[in-house]
Design a protein around this motif. Structure first.
Motif, PDB file in Angstrom:
ATOM      1  N   VAL A 169      -9.924   9.631   6.403  1.00 15.41           N
ATOM      2  CA  VAL A 169      -8.481   9.530   6.619  1.00 15.41           C
ATOM      3  C   VAL A 169      -7.928  10.778   7.317  1.00 15.41           C
ATOM      4  O   VAL A 169      -6.995  10.703   8.119  1.00 15.41           O
ATOM      5  N   ASP A 175      -8.723   5.807  14.139  1.00 13.06           N
ATOM      6  CA  ASP A 175      -7.517   5.109  14.536  1.00 13.06           C
ATOM      7  C   ASP A 175      -6.927   4.386  13.312  1.00 13.06           C
ATOM      8  O   ASP A 175      -7.431   3.338  12.918  1.00 13.06           O
ATOM      9  N   LEU A 176      -5.897   4.947  12.736  1.00 13.44           N
ATOM     10  CA  LEU A 176      -5.314   4.379  11.514  1.00 13.44           C
ATOM     11  C   LEU A 176      -3.801   4.424  11.586  1.00 13.44           C
ATOM     12  O   LEU A 176      -3.224   5.425  12.045  1.00 13.44           O
ATOM     13  N   ARG A 178      -0.081   4.587   9.641  1.00 15.79           N
ATOM     14  CA  ARG A 178       0.359   5.295   8.442  1.00 15.79           C
ATOM     15  C   ARG A 178       0.205   4.425   7.196  1.00 15.79           C
ATOM     16  O   ARG A 178      -0.185   4.896   6.136  1.00 15.79           O
ATOM     17  N   GLN A 179       0.538   3.137   7.344  1.00 19.55           N
ATOM     18  CA  GLN A 179       0.380   2.227   6.206  1.00 19.55           C
ATOM     19  C   GLN A 179      -1.080   2.185   5.746  1.00 19.55           C
ATOM     20  O   GLN A 179      -1.375   2.165   4.551  1.00 19.55           O
ATOM     21  N   ILE A 181      -3.298   4.597   6.092  1.00 15.34           N
ATOM     22  CA  ILE A 181      -3.593   5.867   5.415  1.00 15.34           C
ATOM     23  C   ILE A 181      -3.082   5.825   3.968  1.00 15.34           C
ATOM     24  O   ILE A 181      -3.790   6.163   3.021  1.00 15.34           O
ATOM     25  N   VAL A 182      -1.842   5.357   3.810  1.00 16.46           N
ATOM     26  CA  VAL A 182      -1.261   5.252   2.462  1.00 16.46           C
ATOM     27  C   VAL A 182      -2.127   4.346   1.578  1.00 16.46           C
ATOM     28  O   VAL A 182      -2.444   4.676   0.433  1.00 16.46           O
ATOM     29  N   VAL A 185      -5.403   5.987   0.445  1.00 13.40           N
ATOM     30  CA  VAL A 185      -5.207   7.002  -0.601  1.00 13.40           C
ATOM     31  C   VAL A 185      -4.908   6.339  -1.950  1.00 13.40           C
ATOM     32  O   VAL A 185      -5.496   6.692  -2.980  1.00 13.40           O
TER      33      VAL A 185
END
Lengths: 231, 231
Positions: A169, A175-176, A178-179, A181-182, A185
Motif C-alpha cells: 500500500v 496503482d491504487l 484511496r478507497q 488503500i482504506v 488497511v
C-alpha cells in the motif's frame, strides 16, 4: 448434584462449539463475499451475527448461574471462568467476520480492495483467517494440544501477510485508489485481529488442559503483538 | 469471613481504579505524543503498558481466588464477574493507547498523519478518547449513573469524527501521502474502538448498579456499531 453439574458443564462446552461453528461459517462466507463481491453472502454474515451474540448471552448466563448454584472450585471453576472468556473472544471473532462482510457489502458491485498485489495478499489473509476459524472449532471439540500449538505458530503467517499489505500500500508504484488503500488497511486490521483472537483461544485451552501458567502470562503480553499493528 | 470478603471486594475495586488510572494516563500521553511528535512520551506509554497487564493479571487471580474461597452469590457474584470483565476491557483500552503511541513513535521525528483537516480530526478524536479515559476512572470511583449515561452518549462524538476522517481521506483534493492515509485509518480505528470500550465499561457499571438487563442486552448488540467502522 454432581451429575447435574457434569451435564451442565458439558452443555457449556457444546454451546461454545456451536458458537464457534457460527463464527467459522461467518468468516468462510465473508471470505467468499470479499473474493466474489457476493452481496447475498455478505448480508447473510451480517444478519447471522445476531445469533452469535445470542449464544454468547446464553453461555454467559449459564456460566454465572453455574457459579451461583454449584459453587465450583479448582478445575471446575477454571472451566467455567474459561467458558466466560472464550464466549467473549468468539463473539469478537464473529464481529470481525461481520466487519469484513460490511466492507464487501459497502463496495458492491465492485470488489473491495480489488487491485493487484494488495488484493492477493488480503485474500490470502482472509483464507488464513478462515483456516483459523475451522481450527478453533476443532480445538474446542477435541482440546488437542498439538492443534492449539499449531494455531499459535500459524499466526505468524497472518502477521507476515499483514506486514506485506502495508508495504504494498505504501509503494507509490502500486496503482491504487484511496478507497482501495482504506479497504486494505481496514480489512488487514480486522483479519490480523481475528488471528490474534484465535491465538487467545488456543492459549486458554492449553492453559485449561495443562494448567501451565507460562502460556497464560504470555497471553496477556502477546495477543496484540507490538510490532505487527502499526507498520 | 464476611468482613474479609468485603475487604477483598473493596481491594478489587481499588485495583480496577488503579488500572483505569494507568490506562487514562496512557491515552493522555499518547495524545500529546501524537500532537507534538514527542518520542519520549510515546516510549513511556509503550513501556508502561506492561504494568497495566500486570494489574489485570492481579485482578483476575484475585477474582478467581475469591470465587473459589468465598463462593459468592447474587450481587456479590455479579460484582466479581463484572470485575473480571472490566479488567479485560481496561487492558484493551491500554493496548489501544499503546498502538496510538506506536504510530507516533514510528513516524518520529515527523508528526503522524500530520496534514490539514484529517490531522485536526484525528487530534479531536484523541482528545475525546482522553476525556473518555478520565471519565472511566471517575465512573469506577463513584459508580455515578449520570456519568455512565454521558460516556455512552458522548461516544457519538467519536463516531462522527471517525466518519469525517474517512470522508477527508477519500477526498482526492486533500493533499495526503499514502503513509498519512494509512495513519489516519489506523489511528481512527484505534480511537474509535477505545471509545467503544469506554461505553462497554459504562454499561457494565450501569448494569451492576441498577440490575437492568436492557442495558446488558444492548451492550452485546451495540458496542461495535455496524455503521461506523467500514464507511
Amino acid at each position: 448434584m454432581r451429575e447435574i453439574f457434569k451435564q451442565e458443564i458439558e452443555q457449556l462446552g457444546l454451546d461454545l462449539v456451536s458458537m464457534a461453528e457460527h463464527m467459522s461459517s461467518a468468516i468462510d462466507k465473508a471470505t467468499t463475499a470479499l473474493e466474489k463481491a457476493d452481496l447475498t453472502l455478505a448480508e447473510q454474515v451480517i444478519d447471522a451475527d445476531e445469533s452469535i451474540d445470542e449464544i454468547e448471552q446464553r453461555i454467559d448466563e449459564q456460566a454465572v448461574s453455574l457459579l451461583a448454584r454449584q459453587q465450583p472450585v479448582a478445575t471446575d471453576l477454571r472451566v467455567v471462568v474459561t467458558a466466560l472468556r472464550l464466549s467473549a473472544t468468539l463473539e469478537r471473532m464473529g464481529d470481525l467476520a461481520r466487519h469484513v462482510a460490511d466492507v464487501a457489502r459497502g463496495r458492491y458491485p465492485e470488489v473491495a480492495a480489488a487491485q493487484g498485489r494488495s488484493y492477493d495478499i488480503l485474500l490470502d489473509m482472509a483464507r488464513q483467517a478462515s483456516k483459523v476459524g475451522t481450527q478453533v472449532v476443532e480445538l474446542l471439540r477435541t482440546n488437542d494440544l498439538a492443534l492449539a500449538a499449531s494455531i499459535e505458530s500459524d499466526d505468524e503467517v497472518l502477521d507476515r501477510l499483514h506486514e506485506q499489505s502495508f508495504q504494498v500500500v505504501l509503494d507509490e508504484d502500486e496503482d491504487l485508489t484511496r478507497q482501495q488503500i482504506v479497504d486494505v488497511v481496514l480489512l488487514g486490521r480486522y483479519l490480523e485481529r481475528f488471528g490474534d483472537h484465535g491465538v487467545s483461544v488456543a492459549r486458554r485451552i492449553s492453559f485449561l488442559v495443562t494448567g501451565d501458567l507460562t502460556n497464560a502470562v504470555a497471553m496477556v503480553a502477546e495477543t496484540s503483538p507490538r510490532n505487527s499493528e502499526t507498520s
